[in-house]
Design an enzyme around this catalytic site. Sequence first.
Site, short mmCIF file in Angstrom:
data_model
loop_
_atom_site.label_atom_id
_atom_site.label_comp_id
_atom_site.label_asym_id
_atom_site.label_seq_id
_atom_site.Cartn_x
_atom_site.Cartn_y
_atom_site.Cartn_z
CE LYS A 164 0.78 1.98 -0.54
NZ LYS A 164 1.95 2.88 -0.82
CG ASP A 196 0.66 0.12 -3.33
OD1 ASP A 196 1.84 -0.26 -3.23
OD2 ASP A 196 0.34 1.28 -3.59
#
Length: 290
Positions: free
Chosen positions: A12, A139
């Site tokens: 990410k 996240d």
Amino acid sequence: MSLPIRRAAPAKLNLYLHVTGRRPDGYHELDSLVAFLDLGDDVEVQAAPTLSLEVTGPMAAGAPADGDNLALRAARALARAYGVTGGARIVLEKRLPSAAGLGGGSADAAATLLALVELWQLPHEPARLAEIGLALGADLPVCLLGRAARMQGIGERLVPAPDLPPAGIVLLNPGLPLATRDVFEARKGAFSAPAALPATFGDLPGLADFLAGCGNDLEPAATALAPAVGTALQILRASPDVRLVRMAGSGATCYGLFDGEAAARRAFAGMTLPPGWWGAATAISPAPQV
């Protein structure tokens, strides 16, 4: 014995990261444009009497293989939530450095949840999975979504991002972990406003121009804690073809934005890194990872 189920756990990348406030419970509120890369870890699960985790791969030494590993914690949380009495053998192949600001642990946990939903034949309930994930880390919801998105709040508010143009990325990490909690505690100054996200970026210069007007509010704190972050930024800025340089997430990884993967690979090949550093040339993934 059932066949193993394998899931990618892509890195990410926070293209920008604004800290917009702090809640009464102490959690910081964020505004971030998140992309996923053609680079990451892999998770494989197979039916077994109990839950277990094995960590392999070039970055295995930096990842715990016990109850501290987010992938195993996610598996246990999923089993509790759905009353699963069976187990699974989880094999995590680590290619990303740990505590690097690339969401590696969250990506591993998200891939584990999605693989176990398939293995245990559970209903695919994205909202419930996101709730389970958010309890483990901010996240997790965006990593479960697995595609470019705007992330706000503490990670629970997600909206699709404008289509991202093809872009090459060079990642540099000075070979040291940087704890997210420490970086947030070291952050000083006023909060930032959310970015004015356009309806479209058009092309890579458009994306780079937009990102140049944003920032990573954690970069000064991370650089103060780990001056090598500043060195990584300098190495990237020295590349003549780089369009934008920024720290990724809470660090210590930094990234450079290039005109395609080939340009990123050429730039990375010309960089001389200090001993013990990690780096890679890759690209923003244009496709959903779900």
